[in-house]
Motif scaffolding. Structure first.
Motif, PDB file in Angstrom:
ATOM      1  N   SER A  84      13.425 -20.044  40.626  1.00 50.28           N
ATOM      2  CA  SER A  84      12.276 -19.152  40.818  1.00 50.28           C
ATOM      3  C   SER A  84      12.416 -17.967  39.882  1.00 50.28           C
ATOM      4  CB  SER A  84      12.209 -18.667  42.259  1.00 50.28           C
ATOM      5  OG  SER A  84      11.954 -19.734  43.129  1.00 50.28           O
ATOM      6  N   VAL A  85      11.311 -17.615  39.233  1.00 55.17           N
ATOM      7  CA  VAL A  85      11.291 -16.471  38.318  1.00 55.17           C
ATOM      8  C   VAL A  85      10.235 -15.501  38.820  1.00 55.17           C
ATOM      9  CG1 VAL A  85      10.931 -15.724  35.937  1.00 55.17           C
ATOM     10  CG2 VAL A  85      11.945 -17.969  36.383  1.00 55.17           C
ATOM     11  N   PRO A  86      10.627 -14.266  39.201  1.00 57.52           N
ATOM     12  CA  PRO A  86       9.624 -13.293  39.654  1.00 57.52           C
ATOM     13  C   PRO A  86       8.715 -12.877  38.504  1.00 57.52           C
ATOM     14  CG  PRO A  86      11.858 -12.384  39.796  1.00 57.52           C
ATOM     15  CD  PRO A  86      11.983 -13.771  39.281  1.00 57.52           C
ATOM     16  N   TRP A  87       7.511 -12.412  38.855  1.00 57.00           N
ATOM     17  CA  TRP A  87       6.518 -12.073  37.836  1.00 57.00           C
ATOM     18  C   TRP A  87       6.990 -10.962  36.900  1.00 57.00           C
ATOM     19  CZ3 TRP A  87       3.193 -15.351  36.444  1.00 57.00           C
ATOM     20  CH2 TRP A  87       2.586 -16.208  37.358  1.00 57.00           C
ATOM     21  N   ASP A  88       7.815 -10.030  37.380  1.00 57.77           N
ATOM     22  CA  ASP A  88       8.252  -8.941  36.494  1.00 57.77           C
ATOM     23  C   ASP A  88       9.246  -9.421  35.433  1.00 57.77           C
ATOM     24  OD1 ASP A  88      10.217  -9.381  38.372  1.00 57.77           O
ATOM     25  OD2 ASP A  88      10.689  -7.255  38.669  1.00 57.77           O
ATOM     26  N   GLU A  89       9.762 -10.650  35.561  1.00 57.32           N
ATOM     27  CA  GLU A  89      10.653 -11.212  34.546  1.00 57.32           C
ATOM     28  C   GLU A  89       9.940 -12.189  33.609  1.00 57.32           C
ATOM     29  OE1 GLU A  89      14.175 -12.911  36.197  1.00 57.32           O
ATOM     30  OE2 GLU A  89      14.526 -11.191  37.515  1.00 57.32           O
ATOM     31  N   VAL A  90       8.652 -12.436  33.839  1.00 63.98           N
ATOM     32  CA  VAL A  90       7.897 -13.372  32.998  1.00 63.98           C
ATOM     33  C   VAL A  90       7.329 -12.625  31.802  1.00 63.98           C
ATOM     34  CG1 VAL A  90       5.882 -14.882  32.893  1.00 63.98           C
ATOM     35  CG2 VAL A  90       7.322 -14.874  34.931  1.00 63.98           C
ATOM     36  N   LYS A  91       7.657 -13.125  30.609  1.00 67.05           N
ATOM     37  CA  LYS A  91       7.140 -12.533  29.378  1.00 67.05           C
ATOM     38  C   LYS A  91       5.901 -13.271  28.885  1.00 67.05           C
ATOM     39  CE  LYS A  91       8.693 -11.145  24.790  1.00 67.05           C
ATOM     40  NZ  LYS A  91       9.831 -11.146  23.864  1.00 67.05           N
ATOM     41  N   VAL A 104       8.663 -18.238  29.105  1.00 67.32           N
ATOM     42  CA  VAL A 104       9.555 -17.335  28.388  1.00 67.32           C
ATOM     43  C   VAL A 104       9.770 -16.120  29.272  1.00 67.32           C
ATOM     44  CG1 VAL A 104       9.885 -15.980  26.292  1.00 67.32           C
ATOM     45  CG2 VAL A 104       8.636 -18.140  26.188  1.00 67.32           C
ATOM     46  N   THR A 105      11.038 -15.795  29.523  1.00 71.72           N
ATOM     47  CA  THR A 105      11.374 -14.663  30.382  1.00 71.72           C
ATOM     48  C   THR A 105      11.673 -13.434  29.535  1.00 71.72           C
ATOM     49  OG1 THR A 105      13.712 -15.262  30.428  1.00 71.72           O
ATOM     50  CG2 THR A 105      12.309 -16.206  32.146  1.00 71.72           C
ATOM     51  N   THR A 106      11.836 -12.299  30.200  1.00 70.49           N
ATOM     52  CA  THR A 106      12.094 -11.045  29.486  1.00 70.49           C
ATOM     53  C   THR A 106      13.441 -11.054  28.773  1.00 70.49           C
ATOM     54  OG1 THR A 106      12.925 -10.108  31.553  1.00 70.49           O
ATOM     55  CG2 THR A 106      10.630  -9.637  30.963  1.00 70.49           C
ATOM     56  N   ASP A 107      14.386 -11.883  29.229  1.00 67.78           N
ATOM     57  CA  ASP A 107      15.668 -11.984  28.524  1.00 67.78           C
ATOM     58  C   ASP A 107      15.658 -13.109  27.488  1.00 67.78           C
ATOM     59  OD1 ASP A 107      15.635 -14.033  30.340  1.00 67.78           O
ATOM     60  OD2 ASP A 107      17.689 -13.726  31.047  1.00 67.78           O
ATOM     61  N   GLU A 108      14.446 -13.532  27.065  1.00 68.20           N
ATOM     62  CA  GLU A 108      14.214 -14.520  26.005  1.00 68.20           C
ATOM     63  C   GLU A 108      14.688 -15.931  26.365  1.00 68.20           C
ATOM     64  OE1 GLU A 108      12.286 -13.848  23.430  1.00 68.20           O
ATOM     65  OE2 GLU A 108      12.169 -11.766  24.077  1.00 68.20           O
TER      66      GLU A 108
END
Length: 144
Positions: A84-91, A104-108
């Motif tokens: 699960s990926v929370p919305w604040d980590e979704v790029k 793609v997440t905020t940590d690439e």
């Protein structure tokens, strides 16, 4: 007196618009593959019996691969894990030439979004509540 009209949903439209799965027509391909393997596997069971495991593995992959969007974030399920990926980590979302979309997440990190392809982009945008934009939809004058 007029009754309220609602357009019928096409049969291919899923009931749960936030769930993306691999096309269920894949099970027909699995059945045909199993039939094609049956003759050589029964003729030479010691040498080719293991081939029956291939359609079983493919069916496991089809059944387990999915993507669900909700208010908490994006829930990705692959044949061997769930994440699960929370919305604040979704790029954003990336669409490679082959295969499913990738989150793609905020940590690439690039995570596969099983069952999501480019033609699902409008439905993906609606399911995400606008967090994932559809660049081809009509924009309103106030949008920038």
């Amino acid at each position: 007196m007029s009754a309220q009209f609602s357009a019928p949903l096409p049969e291919s439209t899923p009931r749960d618009r936030s769930l993306f799965r691999v096309n269920p027509m894949s099970y027909i391909v699995i059945a045909i593959f199993l039939l094609a393997i049956a003759w050589p596997a029964t003729a030479y069971p010691l040498a080719l019996g293991w081939l029956v495991l291939l359609p079983i593995a493919f069916a496991w992959w089809v059944a387990r691969t999915s993507t669900r969007l909700d208010d908490e974030g994006v829930h990705l399920s692959t044949w061997r894990s769930r994440r699960s990926v929370p919305w604040d980590e979704v790029k954003g979302v990336m669409f490679p030439k082959n295969g499913f979309a990738r989150l793609v997440t905020t940590d690439e990190a690039s995570l596969p979004m099983g069952g999501v392809s480019f033609h699902d982009l409008p439905r993906l945008s609606r399911a995400s509540g606008g967090r994932i934009r559809d660049p081809y939809s009509a924009t309103t004058p106030g949008d920038d």
